[in-house]
Design a protein around this motif. Structure first.
Motif, PDB file in Angstrom:
ATOM      1  N   UNK A 618      13.404  51.435 -13.764  1.00 21.98           N
ATOM      2  CA  UNK A 618      12.595  51.544 -12.430  1.00 21.98           C
ATOM      3  C   UNK A 618      13.856  51.041 -11.415  1.00 21.98           C
ATOM      4  N   UNK A 619      14.583  52.098 -10.895  1.00 26.40           N
ATOM      5  CA  UNK A 619      15.667  52.113 -10.140  1.00 26.40           C
ATOM      6  C   UNK A 619      15.589  52.216  -8.435  1.00 26.40           C
ATOM      7  N   UNK A 620      16.667  52.024  -7.881  1.00 27.75           N
ATOM      8  CA  UNK A 620      16.782  52.379  -6.430  1.00 27.75           C
ATOM      9  C   UNK A 620      17.289  53.639  -6.274  1.00 27.75           C
ATOM     10  N   UNK A 639      18.234  59.058  10.033  1.00 30.81           N
ATOM     11  CA  UNK A 639      19.075  57.983   9.410  1.00 30.81           C
ATOM     12  C   UNK A 639      19.388  58.289   7.985  1.00 30.81           C
ATOM     13  N   UNK A 640      20.701  58.119   7.785  1.00 33.88           N
ATOM     14  CA  UNK A 640      21.035  58.215   6.308  1.00 33.88           C
ATOM     15  C   UNK A 640      21.354  57.088   5.757  1.00 33.88           C
ATOM     16  N   UNK A 641      21.005  56.635   4.550  1.00 32.22           N
ATOM     17  CA  UNK A 641      21.324  55.196   3.944  1.00 32.22           C
ATOM     18  C   UNK A 641      21.883  55.414   2.792  1.00 32.22           C
ATOM     19  N   UNK A 642      23.093  54.845   2.401  1.00 33.90           N
ATOM     20  CA  UNK A 642      23.626  54.768   1.106  1.00 33.90           C
ATOM     21  C   UNK A 642      23.214  53.262   0.455  1.00 33.90           C
ATOM     22  N   UNK A 643      22.818  53.443  -0.826  1.00 29.31           N
ATOM     23  CA  UNK A 643      22.259  52.224  -1.427  1.00 29.31           C
ATOM     24  C   UNK A 643      23.257  52.113  -2.757  1.00 29.31           C
ATOM     25  N   UNK A 644      23.639  50.758  -2.733  1.00 20.21           N
ATOM     26  CA  UNK A 644      24.463  50.069  -3.964  1.00 20.21           C
ATOM     27  C   UNK A 644      23.630  49.276  -4.885  1.00 20.21           C
ATOM     28  N   UNK A 645      23.438  49.638  -5.892  1.00 17.26           N
ATOM     29  CA  UNK A 645      22.521  48.845  -6.770  1.00 17.26           C
ATOM     30  C   UNK A 645      23.123  47.510  -7.561  1.00 17.26           C
ATOM     31  N   UNK A 647      23.003  45.364 -10.722  1.00 13.17           N
ATOM     32  CA  UNK A 647      22.384  45.537 -11.854  1.00 13.17           C
ATOM     33  C   UNK A 647      22.287  43.949 -12.490  1.00 13.17           C
ATOM     34  N   UNK A 648      22.814  43.190 -11.595  1.00 17.79           N
ATOM     35  CA  UNK A 648      22.546  41.885 -12.232  1.00 17.79           C
ATOM     36  C   UNK A 648      21.373  41.148 -11.916  1.00 17.79           C
ATOM     37  N   UNK A 649      20.700  41.765 -10.923  1.00 15.35           N
ATOM     38  CA  UNK A 649      19.219  41.518 -10.444  1.00 15.35           C
ATOM     39  C   UNK A 649      18.376  42.120 -11.241  1.00 15.35           C
ATOM     40  N   UNK A 650      17.382  41.442 -11.811  1.00 11.46           N
ATOM     41  CA  UNK A 650      16.455  41.768 -12.881  1.00 11.46           C
ATOM     42  C   UNK A 650      15.333  42.404 -12.182  1.00 11.46           C
ATOM     43  N   UNK A 651      15.058  41.918 -10.945  1.00  9.03           N
ATOM     44  CA  UNK A 651      13.648  42.449 -10.151  1.00  9.03           C
ATOM     45  C   UNK A 651      13.995  41.941  -8.847  1.00  9.03           C
ATOM     46  N   UNK A 652      13.503  43.096  -7.915  1.00 10.40           N
ATOM     47  CA  UNK A 652      13.406  42.921  -6.570  1.00 10.40           C
ATOM     48  C   UNK A 652      12.674  44.009  -5.780  1.00 10.40           C
ATOM     49  N   UNK A 653      11.973  43.924  -4.688  1.00 10.32           N
ATOM     50  CA  UNK A 653      11.449  44.911  -4.037  1.00 10.32           C
ATOM     51  C   UNK A 653      12.322  45.012  -2.645  1.00 10.32           C
ATOM     52  N   UNK A 654      12.940  46.213  -2.635  1.00  9.84           N
ATOM     53  CA  UNK A 654      13.535  46.603  -1.405  1.00  9.84           C
ATOM     54  C   UNK A 654      12.913  47.505  -0.221  1.00  9.84           C
ATOM     55  N   UNK A 655      13.251  47.250   1.026  1.00  8.70           N
ATOM     56  CA  UNK A 655      12.682  47.949   2.139  1.00  8.70           C
ATOM     57  C   UNK A 655      13.841  48.723   2.804  1.00  8.70           C
ATOM     58  N   UNK A 656      13.766  50.183   3.043  1.00  6.54           N
ATOM     59  CA  UNK A 656      14.578  50.870   3.684  1.00  6.54           C
ATOM     60  C   UNK A 656      13.990  51.741   4.891  1.00  6.54           C
ATOM     61  N   UNK A 657      14.528  51.239   6.040  1.00  8.35           N
ATOM     62  CA  UNK A 657      13.865  51.815   7.171  1.00  8.35           C
ATOM     63  C   UNK A 657      14.672  52.500   8.289  1.00  8.35           C
ATOM     64  N   UNK A 658      13.971  53.038   9.064  1.00  2.00           N
ATOM     65  CA  UNK A 658      14.693  53.309  10.569  1.00  2.00           C
ATOM     66  C   UNK A 658      13.796  52.911  11.759  1.00  2.00           C
ATOM     67  N   UNK A 659      14.501  52.503  12.739  1.00  2.00           N
ATOM     68  CA  UNK A 659      13.675  51.920  13.887  1.00  2.00           C
ATOM     69  C   UNK A 659      14.531  52.710  14.933  1.00  2.00           C
ATOM     70  N   UNK A 660      13.551  53.132  16.015  1.00  2.00           N
ATOM     71  CA  UNK A 660      13.936  53.765  17.388  1.00  2.00           C
ATOM     72  C   UNK A 660      12.860  54.043  18.010  1.00  2.00           C
ATOM     73  N   UNK A 661      12.891  55.316  18.760  1.00  2.00           N
ATOM     74  CA  UNK A 661      11.932  55.884  19.642  1.00  2.00           C
ATOM     75  C   UNK A 661      12.152  57.336  19.612  1.00  2.00           C
TER      76      UNK A 661
END
Length: 688
Positions: A618-620, A639-645, A647-661
């Motif tokens: 179950x990957x990012x 928005x464009x988002x580049x994500x670097x995983x 892999x030493x982290x065994x579990x996490x929930x990440x949120x990726x978002x844009x904010x504006x108007x």
């Protein structure tokens, strides 16, 4: 003397009356797991001590088994007689109102304990209930409260599976576990003896299995994978592993038999066989070996000779009528380019490569049947025609929870990943030992109902089983921690009638059981008292302008992680710690969805959460693009988002978002990762 006899008879009668009118609520203080189907508590107690006599009318093999079991107890009984009336325990074979061979009737008065059963198994389980009722003051004494119990199990199969291939557990630990499992009326130990992690049982005809494939270069499977899955010899530097000698097996089987536990050995085939190919590379397909294949060559007749020879030695060691051949997760593509497999297909008129496995499975089923045994396999054995005699162990939800097997008339053991996989996290993963894939707390296990709905013969459902796979269970302490108290929940599901179950009541009893295991048995169970519980954000609906809005899928979701299908990403609910279920939705490398807000809408934020459990695939995403449109054709990137995983982290929930108007009708959320196996898992597209 006559007055004394009369007064004793009157006293016994009064005790019986008190027992009959004692309220059921007193059961809560008695700590019995699994909960008996009928129990009435009385007043007074029986004092078990060094002068307590024991009488039984058991005979033959059943008496020998009972004698062996009694020798394992701290109590030492003197020999009693049928006419004894005081300070005596009687174990009596007598017909009960039910024909169930595991049923028992337990009666405790201040003078005597009487356990009746149709067979030795019932007497054994009556003793377990008696012991759980009792309070020990010294190792050899016990006060047992007066009670009458009438009890029998709901299912014939109440099982626990232990994988000893990925991590090895010695004979003493196996015996320790058998002792605890039988105490909670578990009657089956499914022993996963061989797999890619190592071959764990002596086979005389194929000594290289233990000489070359019982030890590996690293204990940790990730380190071993980096080392190209190399096996080594026992005397190699850093060697990890082990195996059971035939004498070990005989001792363990004898101990299990005395505790009324049937051991079902599993020899996985034709997949999960890297250990075999390392020791005997000639059993691999053409141009394949242990480095690039996990599958035996089905075109090679030597494969069948090997499998049959191994199973003959297995049957000599294990009296179980059931033999498990695995049959799961074979990479069938391995066979498509093999000349021997192609020849086999031609000779047997097999048109699909995948059907080679059905050919293999049917040959093994017939071979076992010829020797008076019944084959069990994981539910992949349903992929093709197979004898109705074969028993199916149902583990995949996508196979309709055993429904397909039941519709075909197979007997089924329910063991779904959603409720019965004990290697999954049992509490908030941030504070737990490493687990696999998801979150299965005690309450979820306990609330599982193994009897599917539908029109079928309910007797085909043999029962339930908890499975402990050990990819991430490297120690004895860790194995105990992941097993208990969830196996007590499995025990109660398998034994107790569903209308008598109550989680709050069970949890109270489980807390006492954990104290008992720690203090009396030196086990290391999960600390139920400090349980954190579900992810807080998942317990109530989230604020979301997109709630209930239609989602258009520009790329399909993975049916294995369908969530609640098209409603998942806009149902207003965030996911729990578990990737399985209806909250998270998976995509095999390409999540591309458009939400139709129906009318142009003022938007200040767009975001989503992703579940990261790399050991469970179950990957990012590597990249995310958030864009909007008013016509559904031309999109503006927000928005464009580049994500670097990491892999030493065994579990996490990440949120990726844009904010504006912004103001838009259509919102597109596109997340990608180039993978061939696994998923990127999202729970909700939140728009504010």
């Amino acid at each position: 003397m006559e007055k004394h006899i009369i007064s004793n008879n009157i006293f016994r009668a009064i005790c019986q009356i008190l027992i009959l009118f004692c309220p059921m609520s007193e059961l809560q203080a008695q700590n019995i797991i699994p909960k008996p189907n009928n129990i009435v508590m009385g007043s007074g107690q029986f004092e078990l001590n060094s002068q307590t006599k024991l009488y039984t009318n058991l005979k033959g093999q059943e008496k020998l088994l009972m004698d062996k079991y009694l020798q394992t107890l701290p109590f030492h009984f003197t020999t009693g007689k049928a006419k004894d009336k005081a300070n005596v325990i009687k174990l009596l074979i007598e017909p009960l109102q039910t024909q169930n061979q595991e049923a028992y009737q337990l009666s405790v008065t201040p003078e005597e304990v009487i356990i009746k059963g149709n067979a030795g198994a019932g007497l054994f389980y009556g003793l377990q209930t008696m012991t759980q009722l009792g309070v020990s003051h010294t190792p050899s004494t016990m006060n047992i409260p007066c009670a009458i119990v009438n009890d029998e199990p709901r299912f014939v199969h109440r099982g626990y599976m232990l994988d000893v291939s990925r991590h090895f557990f010695d004979k003493n630990f196996i015996i320790k576990m058998l002792d605890i499992l039988s105490f909670y009326k578990i009657n089956t130990f499914h022993w996963h003896l061989v797999d890619t992690g190592g071959w764990r049982i002596q086979i005389d005809k194929y000594p290289k299995l233990t000489e070359l494939a019982a030890y590996r270069s690293f204990s940790d499977l990730n380190d071993w994978w980096t080392d190209h899955n190399r096996f080594c010899k026992k005397d190699s530097i850093g060697a990890y592993g082990g195996f059971y000698t035939k004498q070990d097996i005989k001792e363990i089987v004898a101990y299990a038999t005395a505790h009324h536990i049937n051991i079902i050995p599993e020899i996985d085939m034709p997949g999960h066989s890297r250990d075999v190919l390392w020791a005997y590379p000639e059993l691999a397909c053409q141009d394949k070996n242990a480095n690039n294949s996990n599958e035996l060559c089905i075109g090679n007749e030597k494969t069948f000779r090997f499998c049959e020879d191994v199973l003959i030695e297995i049957m000599e060691l294990f009296p179980s009528k059931y033999i498990h051949i695995g049959g799961d997760e074979a990479n069938r593509n391995i066979w498509k380019d093999c000349s021997l497999c192609k020849k086999r297909m031609e000779e047997e008129h097999i048109t699909k490569v995948a059907d080679l496995q059905s050919y293999f499975t049917n040959r093994m089923e017939k071979f076992l049947a010829k020797h008076g045994r019944t084959m069990i396999g994981w539910d992949e054995i349903l992929d093709g025609d197979i004898s109705q005699n074969a028993v199916v162990m149902s583990w995949r939800e996508e196979v309709d929870g055993g429904g397909e097997a039941l519709r075909k008339g197979h007997r089924v053991i329910m063991s779904p990943t959603s409720h019965c996989y004990l290697d999954y996290y049992q509490d908030c993963p941030y504070f737990e030992p490493q687990g696999l894939l998801g979150y299965i707390p005690l309450k979820k296990v306990y609330n599982f109902e193994p009897m599917p709905t539908g029109n079928f013969d309910q007797s085909l459902v043999l029962g339930i089983q908890g499975n402990l796979w050990t990819e991430h269970v490297p120690t004895i302490n860790n194995a105990e921690y992941k097993t208990f108290p969830r196996m007590q929940a499995i025990a109660e599901i398998g034994w107790t009638q569903p209308e008598l179950k109550d989680y709050d009541n069970f949890r109270t009893r489980a807390l006492s059981a954990m104290d008992y295991l720690k203090e009396k048995k030196n086990l290391h169970p999960f600390n139920l008292r400090t349980e954190i519980g579900p992810r807080m954000e998942s317990l109530q609906p989230c604020t979301n302008l997109a709630k209930g809005k239609k989602v258009n899928y520009l790329a399909p979701y993975d049916p294995s992680f369908a969530g609640s299908k098209e409603a998942t990403l806009t149902d207003g609910w965030l996911g729990d710690w578990n990737g399985n279920g209806d909250r998270w939705q998976g995509f095999v490398g390409n999540m591309d969805v458009v939400i139709d807000m129906e009318t142009p809408t003022e938007i200040q934020a767009i975001g989503s959460s992703f579940l990261f459990v790399p050991t469970g695939g179950q990957y990012l995403p590597d990249s995310i693009e958030i864009s909007i449109s008013n016509d559904g054709k031309t999109y503006k990137t927000l928005k464009k988002i580049s994500v670097t995983s990491d892999y030493s982290i065994l579990f996490h929930i990440y949120t990726f978002a844009w904010a504006g108007q912004e103001k838009a009708r259509y919102i597109r959320y596109h997340a990608t990762k180039p993978i061939t196996w696994g998923d990127i898992l999202c729970d909700e597209i939140i728009i504010k």
